[in-house]
Design a protein around this motif. Structure first.
Motif, PDB file in Angstrom:
ATOM      1  N   UNK A 207       1.995  10.331  -1.273  1.00 30.50           N
ATOM      2  CA  UNK A 207       1.551  10.927  -0.018  1.00 30.50           C
ATOM      3  C   UNK A 207       2.921  11.402   1.237  1.00 30.50           C
ATOM      4  N   UNK A 208       4.339  11.663   1.413  1.00 34.53           N
ATOM      5  CA  UNK A 208       5.366  11.800   2.207  1.00 34.53           C
ATOM      6  C   UNK A 208       4.861  13.652   1.747  1.00 34.53           C
ATOM      7  N   UNK A 209       4.994  13.823   0.460  1.00 34.96           N
ATOM      8  CA  UNK A 209       4.718  15.374   0.097  1.00 34.96           C
ATOM      9  C   UNK A 209       3.415  16.370   0.478  1.00 34.96           C
ATOM     10  N   UNK A 210       2.334  15.238   0.318  1.00 32.73           N
ATOM     11  CA  UNK A 210       0.869  15.899  -0.010  1.00 32.73           C
ATOM     12  C   UNK A 210       0.408  16.214   1.376  1.00 32.73           C
ATOM     13  N   UNK A 211       0.977  15.143   1.807  1.00 32.75           N
ATOM     14  CA  UNK A 211       0.654  14.979   3.540  1.00 32.75           C
ATOM     15  C   UNK A 211       1.437  15.523   4.936  1.00 32.75           C
ATOM     16  N   UNK A 212       1.043  16.115   6.120  1.00 31.13           N
ATOM     17  CA  UNK A 212       1.866  15.865   6.998  1.00 31.13           C
ATOM     18  C   UNK A 212       2.074  14.758   7.784  1.00 31.13           C
ATOM     19  N   UNK A 213       3.589  13.970   7.366  1.00 30.08           N
ATOM     20  CA  UNK A 213       3.538  12.905   7.859  1.00 30.08           C
ATOM     21  C   UNK A 213       4.805  12.543   8.107  1.00 30.08           C
ATOM     22  N   UNK A 214       4.821  11.486   9.086  1.00 27.68           N
ATOM     23  CA  UNK A 214       6.155  11.463   9.825  1.00 27.68           C
ATOM     24  C   UNK A 214       6.523  10.418   9.147  1.00 27.68           C
ATOM     25  N   UNK A 215       7.938  10.191   8.482  1.00 28.97           N
ATOM     26  CA  UNK A 215       8.406   9.920   7.623  1.00 28.97           C
ATOM     27  C   UNK A 215       9.290   8.221   8.125  1.00 28.97           C
ATOM     28  N   UNK A 216       9.564   8.069   9.452  1.00 28.75           N
ATOM     29  CA  UNK A 216      10.745   7.067   9.839  1.00 28.75           C
ATOM     30  C   UNK A 216       9.859   5.753  10.109  1.00 28.75           C
ATOM     31  N   UNK A 217      10.643   4.796  10.849  1.00 24.23           N
ATOM     32  CA  UNK A 217      10.073   3.382   9.796  1.00 24.23           C
ATOM     33  C   UNK A 217       9.470   3.166  11.039  1.00 24.23           C
ATOM     34  N   UNK A 218       8.719   3.549  12.644  1.00 23.74           N
ATOM     35  CA  UNK A 218       8.675   3.600  13.496  1.00 23.74           C
ATOM     36  C   UNK A 218       7.007   4.397  13.025  1.00 23.74           C
ATOM     37  N   UNK A 219       6.974   5.217  12.561  1.00 22.42           N
ATOM     38  CA  UNK A 219       5.336   5.676  12.560  1.00 22.42           C
ATOM     39  C   UNK A 219       4.854   5.513  10.515  1.00 22.42           C
ATOM     40  N   UNK A 220       5.498   4.243  10.110  1.00 23.26           N
ATOM     41  CA  UNK A 220       4.733   3.612   8.927  1.00 23.26           C
ATOM     42  C   UNK A 220       5.034   1.734   9.028  1.00 23.26           C
ATOM     43  N   UNK A 221       3.719   2.319   8.532  1.00 25.12           N
ATOM     44  CA  UNK A 221       3.080   0.629   8.248  1.00 25.12           C
ATOM     45  C   UNK A 221       2.749  -0.062   6.662  1.00 25.12           C
ATOM     46  N   UNK A 222       1.999  -1.480   7.251  1.00 27.03           N
ATOM     47  CA  UNK A 222       1.967  -2.208   6.392  1.00 27.03           C
ATOM     48  C   UNK A 222       1.492  -2.770   6.626  1.00 27.03           C
ATOM     49  N   UNK A 223      -0.394  -3.329   5.605  1.00 27.23           N
ATOM     50  CA  UNK A 223      -0.811  -4.623   5.726  1.00 27.23           C
ATOM     51  C   UNK A 223      -1.495  -5.247   4.496  1.00 27.23           C
ATOM     52  N   UNK A 224      -2.012  -6.088   4.399  1.00 22.94           N
ATOM     53  CA  UNK A 224      -2.919  -6.674   3.164  1.00 22.94           C
ATOM     54  C   UNK A 224      -3.911  -7.366   2.936  1.00 22.94           C
ATOM     55  N   UNK A 225      -4.817  -8.242   2.131  1.00 24.48           N
ATOM     56  CA  UNK A 225      -5.473  -9.054   2.576  1.00 24.48           C
ATOM     57  C   UNK A 225      -5.007  -9.866   1.073  1.00 24.48           C
ATOM     58  N   UNK A 226      -5.306 -11.392   0.864  1.00 25.39           N
ATOM     59  CA  UNK A 226      -4.767 -11.971  -0.237  1.00 25.39           C
ATOM     60  C   UNK A 226      -4.057 -11.534  -0.714  1.00 25.39           C
ATOM     61  N   UNK A 227      -3.710 -11.735  -2.344  1.00 21.71           N
ATOM     62  CA  UNK A 227      -2.948 -10.677  -2.672  1.00 21.71           C
ATOM     63  C   UNK A 227      -2.305  -9.766  -2.739  1.00 21.71           C
ATOM     64  N   UNK A 228      -2.862  -8.591  -1.888  1.00 17.71           N
ATOM     65  CA  UNK A 228      -2.452  -7.680  -1.139  1.00 17.71           C
ATOM     66  C   UNK A 228      -1.814  -8.127   0.026  1.00 17.71           C
ATOM     67  N   UNK A 229      -1.757  -9.305   0.553  1.00 19.42           N
ATOM     68  CA  UNK A 229      -1.989  -9.613   2.022  1.00 19.42           C
ATOM     69  C   UNK A 229       0.433 -10.159   1.388  1.00 19.42           C
TER      70      UNK A 229
END
Length: 340
Positions: A207-229
Motif C-alpha cells: 500500500x505504501x509503495x503503490x499509493x500516495x500515503x502518509x506513513x506515520x502513526x498519526x495517519x495510520x488506523x486499523x479496525x475490524x469486525x468479529x475475527x477481524x476485531x
C-alpha cells in the motif's frame, strides 16, 4: 449476556481545558502537536466536568492522547443517522477497486480492495484506514453496497466531519496450506493471527509503495469486525508504533488470556500501552450479540483494570450483524485523523 446500564459507556470524562492549544492548530500533525503539548502538560493541571457527573468538577493531569479520546467521546453516538447512507446528487462517490499483491506470509497472490478519495492526487499524501473482515467473510464484503462505506465516508467528508483517507479492506486469512477458514479451531485461529505478519511485511509495504500515503502513526488506523476485531486489537497492541488509531466492533475472543478459549495472542499484562499510546482506542459491543457473547465487555473490563484509556460503545438495538459494523464505522470514520 451482560446488560448495559446505558447505551454509551462514558469511559473517559471530557476535558474542557487546552482546547485552543490542540484543536485550534489545524495545520499541525498529531505527533508534532503532541510533542508541544506534552511539554506544557507536564506542569499543567486541568479542571473539567465529567459528563456522567453533570456539574461535578474534577481536577486531573491529562495527556494529548487522553484529550484526543475525550474529544472523540463527545461525538460518540449509538446509531448513525439514516441519511448518511444515502447518495446525494451533487457528490461523486468513488468505488473500491481490487488490487493484488504477493503475500510471502501466505505464499500466494492475495486480493485487496482499496477505496481512494474522489479527488485522489499523487500530489497529496493521505492517511490510511485498514478494515478487517470476520471469519466467514473476505475482503469483498467490506467493500459491498450492504455496508455502504464509500457513500458514508464521502458524505462525511463533504459535511466536514471526516478527513480524506484511503480505505483498505484486505483478506486476513493467512496460511500456505489452507486457502480459507474451515472452522473456529486452534489451527484456523492461528492462520488469522498470522495476518500480523502479512500486514507488516507484505500488505502495508504494498500500500505504501503503490499509493500516495502518509506513513506515520498519526495517519495510520486499523479496525475490524468479529475475527477481524480480534486481529485489529492484537495487531494494534503489538504495533502501537505503526497504528495511532485502533478500533474493533464485536471482537471475537482470544485477544488476551482468560477472555474466551485458546489460542490467545496476548497476556493480560500486554493489554496496555507503555509508550506510543494511541490517539484513539474504540471498542463497540452489540447488546444482542449471540456470536461473541459478552467478550467485548470482558475486554472493556480488562482495559479498565489495566488503566488503559479507551472508549466503549454499546449498541442496544443490534447484534452480530452488518448494522453494528455500520454504527461502529460511522463513529470511527469521524474520529480518526482529526487534527489536534
Amino acid at each position: 449476556m451482560r446488560k448495559p446500564d446505558f447505551a454509551i459507556t462514558q469511559s473517559i470524562p471530557a476535558i474542557l481545558l487546552m482546547g485552543c492549544l490542540l484543536w485550534g492548530c489545524s495545520s499541525q500533525t498529531a505527533d508534532s502537536v503532541a510533542e508541544t503539548v506534552s511539554e506544557t502538560i507536564m506542569t499543567t493541571t486541568a479542571t473539567f466536568t465529567t459528563p456522567a457527573a453533570a456539574a461535578t468538577a474534577v481536577t486531573t493531569t491529562t495527556s494529548p492522547e487522553q484529550y484526543y479520546m475525550e474529544q472523540c467521546e463527545a461525538d460518540l453516538v449509538e446509531v448513525q443517522p439514516k441519511e448518511i447512507l444515502s447518495k446525494r446528487e451533487d457528490l461523486v462517490y468513488p468505488k473500491f477497486e481490487k488490487y493484488y499483491y504477493y503475500s510471502h506470509t501466505a505464499g500466494r497472490k492475495t486480493g485487496v480492495n482499496v477505496l481512494l478519495p474522489t479527488d485522489y492526487s499523487e500530489d497529496k499524501t493521505y492517511p490510511v484506514l485498514y478494515i478487517l473482515h470476520g471469519s466467514n467473510d473476505n475482503e469483498d464484503w467490506l467493500a459491498s453496497d450492504q455496508l455502504g462505506i464509500s457513500v458514508m465516508l464521502t458524505n462525511l467528508i463533504a459535511d466536514g466531519e471526516a478527513e480524506e483517507m484511503i480505505v483498505v479492506t484486505p483478506y486476513i486469512y493467512c496460511s500456505k496450506d489452507m486457502p480459507k477458514c474451515t472452522g473456529l479451531d486452534v489451527k484456523n485461529w492461528r492462520n488469522f493471527d498470522n495476518f500480523i505478519n502479512d500486514m507488516t511485511k507484505d500488505l502495508r509495504p504494498f500500500i505504501n509503495s503503490t499509493f500516495s500515503v502518509d506513513t506515520d502513526r498519526a495517519h495510520t488506523a486499523l479496525t475490524g469486525t468479529s475475527a477481524g476485531g480480534r486481529e485489529s486489537l492484537y495487531i494494534g497492541f503489538s504495533h502501537p508504533e505503526i497504528f495511532g488509531y485502533i478500533g474493533a466492533v464485536c471482537p471475537a475472543s482470544g485477544v488476551v488470556r482468560n477472555v474466551g478459549n485458546p489460542p490467545f495472542t496476548l497476556q493480560p499484562e500486554q493489554f496496555r500501552f507503555d509508550d506510543n499510546k494511541p490517539y484513539l482506542l474504540l471498542i463497540s459491543a452489540a447488546e444482542h450479540d449471540d456470536a461473541v457473547l459478552d467478550y467485548p465487555y470482558q475486554y472493556h473490563d480488562m482495559l479498565t483494570e489495566n488503566g488503559t484509556q479507551h472508549l466503549f460503545h454499546i449498541m442496544t438495538k443490534s447484534g452480530h450483524e452488518y448494522k453494528s459494523v455500520i454504527s461502529h464505522l460511522y463513529n470511527y470514520l469521524r474520529m480518526v485523523f482529526r487534527e489536534q
